[in-house]
Design a protein around this motif. Structure first.
Motif, PDB file in Angstrom:
ATOM      1  N   LEU A  25       0.820  -1.203   0.000  1.00 53.68           N
ATOM      2  CA  LEU A  25       0.000   0.000   0.000  1.00 53.68           C
ATOM      3  C   LEU A  25       0.860   1.260   0.000  1.00 53.68           C
ATOM      4  N   ARG A  26       0.278   2.347  -0.413  1.00 53.32           N
ATOM      5  CA  ARG A  26       0.987   3.622  -0.460  1.00 53.32           C
ATOM      6  C   ARG A  26       1.418   4.079   0.927  1.00 53.32           C
ATOM      7  N   ALA A  27       0.753   3.605   1.958  1.00 58.89           N
ATOM      8  CA  ALA A  27       1.081   3.991   3.330  1.00 58.89           C
ATOM      9  C   ALA A  27       2.207   3.125   3.899  1.00 58.89           C
ATOM     10  N   ASP A  28       2.992   2.501   3.023  1.00 60.79           N
ATOM     11  CA  ASP A  28       4.118   1.654   3.428  1.00 60.79           C
ATOM     12  C   ASP A  28       3.695   0.536   4.362  1.00 60.79           C
ATOM     13  N   SER A  29       2.593  -0.092   4.037  1.00 61.82           N
ATOM     14  CA  SER A  29       2.145  -1.273   4.760  1.00 61.82           C
ATOM     15  C   SER A  29       1.859  -2.362   3.739  1.00 61.82           C
ATOM     16  N   VAL A  30       1.748  -3.594   4.236  1.00 66.03           N
ATOM     17  CA  VAL A  30       1.567  -4.743   3.349  1.00 66.03           C
ATOM     18  C   VAL A  30       0.365  -5.549   3.826  1.00 66.03           C
ATOM     19  N   VAL A  31      -0.459  -5.971   2.868  1.00 63.41           N
ATOM     20  CA  VAL A  31      -1.615  -6.810   3.131  1.00 63.41           C
ATOM     21  C   VAL A  31      -1.419  -8.096   2.336  1.00 63.41           C
ATOM     22  N   LYS A  32      -1.578  -9.223   3.008  1.00 58.92           N
ATOM     23  CA  LYS A  32      -1.474 -10.502   2.309  1.00 58.92           C
ATOM     24  C   LYS A  32      -2.722 -11.306   2.635  1.00 58.92           C
ATOM     25  N   GLY A  33      -3.368 -11.843   1.586  1.00 58.33           N
ATOM     26  CA  GLY A  33      -4.573 -12.632   1.804  1.00 58.33           C
ATOM     27  C   GLY A  33      -5.133 -13.166   0.504  1.00 58.33           C
ATOM     28  N   ARG A  34      -6.273 -13.851   0.611  1.00 62.12           N
ATOM     29  CA  ARG A  34      -6.939 -14.399  -0.572  1.00 62.12           C
ATOM     30  C   ARG A  34      -7.776 -13.293  -1.211  1.00 62.12           C
ATOM     31  N   LEU A  35      -7.560 -13.073  -2.487  1.00 61.76           N
ATOM     32  CA  LEU A  35      -8.285 -12.045  -3.227  1.00 61.76           C
ATOM     33  C   LEU A  35      -9.686 -12.557  -3.546  1.00 61.76           C
ATOM     34  N   ASP A  36     -10.696 -11.931  -2.942  1.00 67.31           N
ATOM     35  CA  ASP A  36     -12.079 -12.368  -3.128  1.00 67.31           C
ATOM     36  C   ASP A  36     -12.785 -11.628  -4.261  1.00 67.31           C
ATOM     37  N   SER A  37     -12.540 -10.317  -4.376  1.00 69.38           N
ATOM     38  CA  SER A  37     -13.214  -9.577  -5.449  1.00 69.38           C
ATOM     39  C   SER A  37     -12.420  -8.336  -5.826  1.00 69.38           C
ATOM     40  N   VAL A  38     -12.669  -7.893  -7.064  1.00 68.98           N
ATOM     41  CA  VAL A  38     -12.044  -6.692  -7.616  1.00 68.98           C
ATOM     42  C   VAL A  38     -13.135  -5.953  -8.374  1.00 68.98           C
ATOM     43  N   ASP A  39     -13.329  -4.672  -8.097  1.00 73.79           N
ATOM     44  CA  ASP A  39     -14.343  -3.929  -8.843  1.00 73.79           C
ATOM     45  C   ASP A  39     -13.699  -3.064  -9.919  1.00 73.79           C
ATOM     46  N   GLU A  40     -14.524  -2.297 -10.628  1.00 77.76           N
ATOM     47  CA  GLU A  40     -14.037  -1.517 -11.769  1.00 77.76           C
ATOM     48  C   GLU A  40     -13.106  -0.378 -11.369  1.00 77.76           C
ATOM     49  N   MET A  42     -10.698  -0.912  -9.158  1.00 77.93           N
ATOM     50  CA  MET A  42      -9.574  -1.663  -8.633  1.00 77.93           C
ATOM     51  C   MET A  42      -9.593  -1.741  -7.106  1.00 77.93           C
ATOM     52  N   ASN A  43     -10.766  -1.564  -6.502  1.00 82.56           N
ATOM     53  CA  ASN A  43     -10.911  -1.795  -5.075  1.00 82.56           C
ATOM     54  C   ASN A  43     -10.900  -3.296  -4.850  1.00 82.56           C
ATOM     55  N   LEU A  44     -10.203  -3.736  -3.810  1.00 82.73           N
ATOM     56  CA  LEU A  44     -10.035  -5.160  -3.550  1.00 82.73           C
ATOM     57  C   LEU A  44     -10.714  -5.551  -2.242  1.00 82.73           C
ATOM     58  N   THR A  45     -11.247  -6.755  -2.217  1.00 84.27           N
ATOM     59  CA  THR A  45     -11.725  -7.367  -0.988  1.00 84.27           C
ATOM     60  C   THR A  45     -10.910  -8.635  -0.807  1.00 84.27           C
ATOM     61  N   LEU A  46     -10.271  -8.744   0.365  1.00 89.66           N
ATOM     62  CA  LEU A  46      -9.439  -9.904   0.674  1.00 89.66           C
ATOM     63  C   LEU A  46      -9.942 -10.577   1.943  1.00 89.66           C
ATOM     64  N   SER A  47      -9.690 -11.871   2.058  1.00 95.70           N
ATOM     65  CA  SER A  47     -10.044 -12.598   3.274  1.00 95.70           C
ATOM     66  C   SER A  47      -8.812 -13.322   3.810  1.00 95.70           C
ATOM     67  N   ASP A  48      -8.911 -13.765   5.064  1.00 96.14           N
ATOM     68  CA  ASP A  48      -7.784 -14.412   5.751  1.00 96.14           C
ATOM     69  C   ASP A  48      -6.539 -13.546   5.622  1.00 96.14           C
ATOM     70  N   VAL A  49      -6.653 -12.322   6.109  1.00 93.57           N
ATOM     71  CA  VAL A  49      -5.664 -11.274   5.864  1.00 93.57           C
ATOM     72  C   VAL A  49      -4.608 -11.199   6.962  1.00 93.57           C
TER      73      VAL A  49
END
Length: 118
Positions: A25-40, A42-49
Motif C-alpha cells: 500500500l501507499r502507506a508503506d504497509s503490506v496486506v497478504k490474503g486471498r483475493l475475493d473480489s475486484v471492482d471496476e 480496482m478496489n479489492l476485498t481480501l479474506s484471511d488477511v
C-alpha cells in the motif's frame, strides 16, 4: 466492463481472484490474503488477511477492503502464468457477454401479445 477494460490491469486482477496475493500500500504497509473480489475501480476485498504496517506488529484479520487508489503494487505467486490467466478471464467475459446478448435477443423476439399489461 468495456472492451478496453478487457485488456486492463483490472482484468488481470480479476483473473487472480481466489488466489493468495500480497498488496503493498501507499502507506508503506503490506496486506497478504486471498483475493475475493475486484471492482471496476480496482478496489479489492481480501479474506484471511495478514496486515503489516511499516512500524508495528502484524495483525490477522478475517477480511479487508482496500481502495484501489491506495495500492502501490500487487504481488502474485511466481507459479502463475499471467498470459494464461488473462486469456482465461477474457474468455469468461466473452462467454458472459454472449449469454447476455442471446437473452436480450430472445426478449426482443418475444411476441408483443405475451407481455402483461397493467
Amino acid at each position: 466492463m468495456s472492451r478496453l477494460g478487457d485488456r486492463s490491469l483490472i482484468t488481470f486482477l480479476q483473473a487472480l481472484q481466489q488466489t493468495i496475493v500480497k498488496v503493498e500500500l501507499r502507506a508503506d504497509s503490506v496486506v497478504k490474503g486471498r483475493l475475493d473480489s475486484v471492482d471496476e475501480n480496482m478496489n479489492l476485498t481480501l479474506s484471511d488477511v495478514s496486515f503489516t504496517p511499516l512500524q508495528g506488529d502484524t495483525k490477522q484479520l478475517p477480511f479487508m477492503y482496500v481502495r484501489g487508489r491506495n495500492i502501490r503494487y500487487v504481488h502474485m505467486s511466481p507459479k502463475i502464468n499471467p498470459a494464461t490467466i488473462i486469456e482465461e478471464q477474457r474468455t469468461r467475459i466473452a462467454q458472459v457477454r454472449g449469454i447476455h446478448a442471446r437473452q436480450m435477443m430472445s426478449l426482443k423476439a418475444a411476441p408483443k401479445g405475451d407481455q402483461e399489461t397493467d
